[in-house]
Design a protein around this motif. Sequence first.
Motif, mmCIF file in Angstrom:
data_model
loop_
_atom_site.group_PDB
_atom_site.id
_atom_site.type_symbol
_atom_site.label_atom_id
_atom_site.label_comp_id
_atom_site.label_asym_id
_atom_site.label_seq_id
_atom_site.Cartn_x
_atom_site.Cartn_y
_atom_site.Cartn_z
ATOM 1 N N TYR A 121 10.287 9.720 -4.867
ATOM 2 C CA TYR A 121 9.543 10.811 -4.969
ATOM 3 C C TYR A 121 9.247 12.077 -3.668
ATOM 4 N N ASN A 122 9.445 13.403 -3.609
ATOM 5 C CA ASN A 122 10.149 14.134 -2.833
ATOM 6 C C ASN A 122 8.242 14.268 -1.861
ATOM 7 N N TYR A 123 7.090 14.095 -3.039
ATOM 8 C CA TYR A 123 5.980 13.820 -1.443
ATOM 9 C C TYR A 123 5.690 12.351 -1.656
ATOM 10 N N ASN A 124 6.266 11.305 -1.474
ATOM 11 C CA ASN A 124 5.730 10.448 -1.030
ATOM 12 C C ASN A 124 4.109 9.870 -0.242
ATOM 13 N N SER A 125 5.396 10.896 1.102
ATOM 14 C CA SER A 125 5.028 10.072 2.467
ATOM 15 C C SER A 125 4.037 11.896 2.392
ATOM 16 N N LEU A 126 3.401 12.321 2.174
ATOM 17 C CA LEU A 126 2.786 13.101 1.590
ATOM 18 C C LEU A 126 1.381 12.599 1.370
ATOM 19 N N ILE A 127 1.527 11.962 -0.141
ATOM 20 C CA ILE A 127 0.952 10.924 -0.776
ATOM 21 C C ILE A 127 -0.115 9.768 -0.121
ATOM 22 N N SER A 128 0.655 9.245 0.231
ATOM 23 C CA SER A 128 0.303 8.640 0.941
ATOM 24 C C SER A 128 -0.538 8.355 2.301
ATOM 25 N N ASP A 129 -0.573 9.112 3.121
ATOM 26 C CA ASP A 129 -0.861 9.550 4.275
ATOM 27 C C ASP A 129 -2.819 11.173 3.459
ATOM 28 N N PHE A 130 -2.625 11.189 2.751
ATOM 29 C CA PHE A 130 -3.288 11.878 1.629
ATOM 30 C C PHE A 130 -4.242 10.930 1.561
ATOM 31 N N PHE A 131 -3.935 9.740 1.064
ATOM 32 C CA PHE A 131 -5.448 8.615 1.064
ATOM 33 C C PHE A 131 -5.345 8.180 1.890
ATOM 34 N N LYS A 132 -4.805 8.151 2.895
ATOM 35 C CA LYS A 132 -4.805 7.125 4.673
ATOM 36 C C LYS A 132 -6.157 8.623 5.099
ATOM 37 N N ASN A 286 -3.261 2.502 1.460
ATOM 38 C CA ASN A 286 -2.092 3.076 2.973
ATOM 39 C C ASN A 286 -3.134 2.903 3.808
ATOM 40 N N ARG A 287 -4.246 2.694 3.424
ATOM 41 C CA ARG A 287 -4.781 2.550 4.832
ATOM 42 C C ARG A 287 -4.700 1.223 5.534
ATOM 43 N N ASP A 288 -4.476 0.129 4.629
ATOM 44 C CA ASP A 288 -3.911 -1.014 5.403
ATOM 45 C C ASP A 288 -2.588 -1.271 5.841
ATOM 46 N N GLY A 289 -1.302 -0.320 4.756
ATOM 47 C CA GLY A 289 -0.140 -0.616 5.395
ATOM 48 C C GLY A 289 0.849 -1.508 5.086
ATOM 49 N N HIS A 290 0.429 -2.772 3.912
ATOM 50 C CA HIS A 290 0.594 -3.300 3.594
ATOM 51 C C HIS A 290 0.279 -3.726 2.060
ATOM 52 N N PRO A 291 1.296 -4.241 1.033
ATOM 53 C CA PRO A 291 1.077 -4.058 0.173
ATOM 54 C C PRO A 291 -0.443 -5.280 -0.545
ATOM 55 N N LEU A 292 -1.732 -4.830 -1.405
ATOM 56 C CA LEU A 292 -1.761 -5.882 -1.890
ATOM 57 C C LEU A 292 -1.785 -7.143 -2.978
ATOM 58 N N GLN A 293 -2.795 -7.930 -2.696
ATOM 59 C CA GLN A 293 -2.651 -8.621 -3.551
ATOM 60 C C GLN A 293 -3.388 -9.533 -4.286
ATOM 61 N N GLN A 294 -4.839 -9.132 -4.652
ATOM 62 C CA GLN A 294 -5.958 -9.299 -4.841
ATOM 63 C C GLN A 294 -6.735 -8.713 -5.466
ATOM 64 N N ARG A 295 -6.088 -7.776 -6.191
ATOM 65 C CA ARG A 295 -6.183 -6.220 -6.677
ATOM 66 C C ARG A 295 -6.142 -6.500 -8.774
ATOM 67 N N TYR A 296 -7.135 -6.997 -9.746
ATOM 68 C CA TYR A 296 -6.980 -7.459 -10.306
ATOM 69 C C TYR A 296 -7.467 -6.166 -11.831
ATOM 70 N N HIS A 297 -6.905 -6.241 -13.354
ATOM 71 C CA HIS A 297 -7.171 -5.329 -13.975
ATOM 72 C C HIS A 297 -7.735 -6.468 -15.057
ATOM 73 N N TYR A 298 -8.495 -5.702 -15.772
ATOM 74 C CA TYR A 298 -9.768 -6.137 -16.912
ATOM 75 C C TYR A 298 -9.237 -6.104 -18.823
ATOM 76 N N ASN A 299 -8.340 -4.968 -18.850
ATOM 77 C CA ASN A 299 -8.325 -4.392 -19.555
ATOM 78 C C ASN A 299 -6.916 -4.911 -20.272
ATOM 79 N N THR A 300 -7.111 -5.876 -20.984
ATOM 80 C CA THR A 300 -5.837 -6.795 -21.693
ATOM 81 C C THR A 300 -6.825 -7.645 -22.941
ATOM 82 N N LYS A 301 -5.705 -7.866 -23.733
ATOM 83 C CA LYS A 301 -6.425 -8.631 -24.633
ATOM 84 C C LYS A 301 -5.832 -9.422 -24.388
#
Length: 314
Positions: A121-132, A286-301
């Motif tokens: 996506y053309n704006y990936n860098s901008l979006i990353s920096d927006f949240f950073k 984006n603040r940490d600068g690396h992929p996350l490992q322990q973020r979970y979702h509960y909206n599942t059956k």
Amino acid sequence: MKIISISRMGGGLNNQKMMLLGLLITAIESNAAIQIPPLINYVTNKKDNIFKKYIYGKLIYPLFHRYIPFFDMFDHASFIYFTNKYNIIISKEKADIEYKNEEMFKKGSNIIDEYVNNENYNYNSLISDFFKFLIPSKYMKEKIDFFIDQSQPIDAVCQLRIEDDWPLDVNASWQEKQGSTKLPSQLTRSMVIFEKIYNTLPSLKYIYVAYDKNGLKIPFTSISDTVDEKFGFKLKTKHPSMLKRSNPKNALEASIIDFEISVSVDIYIGTEMSSFTLLSNITKENRDGHPLQQRYHYNTKRDYLTIYANKTYQ
């Protein structure tokens, strides 16, 4: 150069972030400057009585400090660094064009979808920096730090979305097990969520809970006491300080505090359907600068949490 803005912000904190992101990219696409609109102190009204809703909307809510300058909440220097990096001009002059908030929210939502799903996506860098670089102001950081310290120790954060108007899959999983079409109570929905947490992360002890106070029909202690008894989790939330300057003045400040606490921890549990969860994950990545490992979702059956799918880093 024409100046564009949003006629009036709307919705909660993270919806407003998406509106602003939509405005920023619209400015780039149309070679326009932007006037940053004030944030809105959006307070949901969950009352069932139509007359009470009218009284609230017409007489009570307008008395609140509804409009809040953007840079009261977010750091000026950091955001200006971001806009300068992408040659976005901020103007204090009256806007020539004011877009409706619904239009910018829809555009911002589509932009986030592209960012999450399209690595080219053309704006990936901008979006990353927006949240950073969208970080709290010094004024807000002092409040955030106070409540982080107040809540220690924290093993994880859970965003508890159990309002009756939320179409969560936890309802469907409970109804399927019970063979019932009846909407489960907020306490039951909470237990479904914390059972999944226990099945997935039984070693947790202290969980900070972010929730919508206006949408809760039972005392929070009813949930925390039952969770402690059934699963041994100690639930925490914000408690008013004797130092009034540390307390959130309004719903917007309270939302920023909960959001930043969710970004500060490694283990986070929420619903994939919520912008709070999505933007919390994106912000932390984006603040940490690396992929996350322990973020979970509960909206599942399933009886377990599902793991958040990280964005691919180059």
